[in-house]
Design a protein around this motif. Structure first.
Motif, PDB file in Angstrom:
ATOM      1  N   ALA A  80       0.822  -1.209   0.000  1.00 26.04           N
ATOM      2  CA  ALA A  80       0.000   0.000   0.000  1.00 26.04           C
ATOM      3  C   ALA A  80       0.858   1.263   0.000  1.00 26.04           C
ATOM      4  CB  ALA A  80      -0.924   0.005   1.220  1.00 26.04           C
ATOM      5  N   GLU A  84       0.974   4.133  -2.915  1.00 22.63           N
ATOM      6  CA  GLU A  84       0.762   5.557  -2.653  1.00 22.63           C
ATOM      7  C   GLU A  84       1.917   6.401  -3.188  1.00 22.63           C
ATOM      8  OE1 GLU A  84      -2.002   5.916   1.310  1.00 22.63           O
ATOM      9  OE2 GLU A  84       0.144   5.617   1.598  1.00 22.63           O
ATOM     10  N   GLN A  85       3.137   5.939  -2.978  1.00 21.56           N
ATOM     11  CA  GLN A  85       4.301   6.697  -3.443  1.00 21.56           C
ATOM     12  C   GLN A  85       4.279   6.868  -4.955  1.00 21.56           C
ATOM     13  OE1 GLN A  85       7.612   4.453  -1.972  1.00 21.56           O
ATOM     14  NE2 GLN A  85       7.473   5.271   0.118  1.00 21.56           N
ATOM     15  N   MET A  88       1.412   8.988  -6.365  1.00 21.39           N
ATOM     16  CA  MET A  88       1.703  10.408  -6.211  1.00 21.39           C
ATOM     17  C   MET A  88       2.705  10.875  -7.264  1.00 21.39           C
ATOM     18  SD  MET A  88       3.165  12.530  -2.915  1.00 21.39           S
ATOM     19  CE  MET A  88       1.650  12.326  -1.981  1.00 21.39           C
ATOM     20  N   TYR A 143      -4.125  -1.942  -5.843  1.00 19.44           N
ATOM     21  CA  TYR A 143      -4.133  -0.578  -5.315  1.00 19.44           C
ATOM     22  C   TYR A 143      -3.959   0.453  -6.437  1.00 19.44           C
ATOM     23  CZ  TYR A 143      -3.366  -2.711  -0.696  1.00 19.44           C
ATOM     24  OH  TYR A 143      -3.483  -3.439   0.456  1.00 19.44           O
ATOM     25  N   GLN A 158      -7.628   2.890  -1.814  1.00 21.17           N
ATOM     26  CA  GLN A 158      -7.192   3.545  -3.037  1.00 21.17           C
ATOM     27  C   GLN A 158      -5.869   4.260  -2.773  1.00 21.17           C
ATOM     28  OE1 GLN A 158     -10.143   6.357  -4.297  1.00 21.17           O
ATOM     29  NE2 GLN A 158     -10.206   7.469  -2.355  1.00 21.17           N
ATOM     30  N   ALA A 159      -4.946   4.139  -3.724  1.00 18.09           N
ATOM     31  CA  ALA A 159      -3.623   4.716  -3.541  1.00 18.09           C
ATOM     32  C   ALA A 159      -3.640   6.231  -3.609  1.00 18.09           C
ATOM     33  CB  ALA A 159      -2.659   4.151  -4.593  1.00 18.09           C
ATOM     34  N   THR A 160      -4.581   6.768  -4.349  1.00 18.72           N
ATOM     35  CA  THR A 160      -4.720   8.227  -4.439  1.00 18.72           C
ATOM     36  C   THR A 160      -6.151   8.539  -4.867  1.00 18.72           C
ATOM     37  OG1 THR A 160      -3.695  10.246  -5.354  1.00 18.72           O
ATOM     38  CG2 THR A 160      -4.024   8.410  -6.864  1.00 18.72           C
TER      39      THR A 160
END
Length: 350
Positions: A80, A84-85, A88, A143, A158-160
């Motif tokens: 996760a 996210e990284q 972004m 994700y 959700q990642a973003t």
């Protein structure tokens, strides 16, 4: 292009990262398609420990080249957090981010324990224990929008928020295991031929045999990396490649020597052993470099070739990129057909 932010003898992490930045800018200027950075931990000669952080920096200092991880060692991380990284990064630099994923630890047992933290029972984790890798890879993909499961946490995370695009996930490897997994999941496969461990032909054949179409790919997509140093003439190329050859011998024999200047490398007591060691690295003048890449493309059927240039100094690395770009461009402008469909950058460089 693949880079490790190598710390040469007498250098610092800050200088190595500054050199990587200049190398990425040169690759961007010369028309190379991609620039990837690795993940390694607790190695005296490697400053590339956090791909996402370094990619963010490089993206801010380049204009169009794709930037990626070569790769994120997923067993070291929460899927996760990696999602996210990179989500972004993709939001900040849409269409320019690659998420290359590997299953090796990028470290030894003690370093893996420091990076991952102790096991639940307090024991030091085995860095090569990667039984959960396939499920963690599926979580990471989910994700980022490529859902292959019908239930579980990925469907609730959700990642973003409100993404307009997501980075492609590519599976890296140097064995048949990763090749088969990449094929089964229908992901692009990048083989680490620059490791100099052999096995590339068998791995890419396995990948193609096991490939199943997916939402990521309709057909197999193969990338192969190659160690490469070129210079104005073959003798100079071999001179600049000497530090890397000596360091490779040290790694193979469990002795992690620094990346020495060429003269010191060739004066080292083990130099003759290093010079006699078999290698698949491409070292020579620009014509020899292009011929070596073309032969690798034909043998593997690779869609893309990725070069890794390891020398003591930045200047010779940039010169190697410049000479290769020029020789490759002349090859295509003279009407030579791309070998085995080798993907070329806008300027015609590999």
């Amino acid at each position: 292009m693949l880079d490790l932010a190598t710390v040469s003898e007498g250098g610092t992490s800050a200088q190595a990262l500054a050199d990587t930045t200049e190398l990425a800018r040169a690759a961007d200027r010369l028309g190379y398609e991609r620039f990837w950075v690795a993940e390694h931990h607790n190695i005296d000669t490697v400053a590339s420990t956090s791909p996402a952080v370094l990619i963010a920096h490089l993206a801010a200092h380049t204009k169009r080249i794709k930037l990626g991880s070569g790769g994120v060692m997923l067993p070291n991380h929460s899927p996760a957090v990696i999602a996210e990284q990179f989500a972004m990064l993709e939001a900040l630099h849409p269409g320019r981010i690659d998420l290359g994923v590997g299953r090796a630890p990028g470290s030894d047992r003690i370093s893996a324990a420091a990076v991952r933290g102790p096991a639940e029972d307090g024991s030091v984790p085995d860095p090569w224990q990667v039984d959960d890798f396939p499920s963690h890879l599926l979580d990471l993909m989910a994700y980022l929008g490529d859902v292959r499961m019908t239930d579980g946490p990925p469907l609730e995370f959700q990642a973003t928020p409100q993404a307009t695009s997501m980075p492609p996930v590519l599976l890296l490897g140097s064995s048949g295991y990763s090749a088969q997994l990449a094929g089964y999941l229908g992901l692009p496969f990048a083989f680490a031929h620059h490791f100099d461990g052999g096995g590339v032909l068998g791995a890419v054949d396995l990948y193609r045999q096991r490939f199943q179409p997916s939402m990521a790919l309709d057909e197999p997509y193969v990338m192969v990396s190659a160690g490469l140093v070129t210079a104005a003439d073959s003798e100079t190329a071999r001179y600049h490649a000497a530090p890397s050859l000596l360091r490779r011998l040290g790694i193979r024999t469990g002795r992690f020597w620094p990346l020495l200047p060429p003269d010191e490398a060739m004066a080292h007591p083990e130099w003759q052993h290093a010079a006699a060691m078999p290698t698949n690295a491409i070292v020579g003048d620009p014509d020899e470099a292009v011929a070596g890449l073309e032969a690798l493309a034909v043998a593997t059927g690779a869609h893309e070739l990725m070069v890794h240039t390891s020398t003591y100094g930045l200047a010779e690395r940039i010169t190697s990129l410049e000479l290769l770009a020029d020789a490759w461009s002349q090859r295509t402008s003279n009407g030579a057909a791309d070998a085995a469909g080798t993907a070329a950058a806008p300027a015609g460089t590999p």
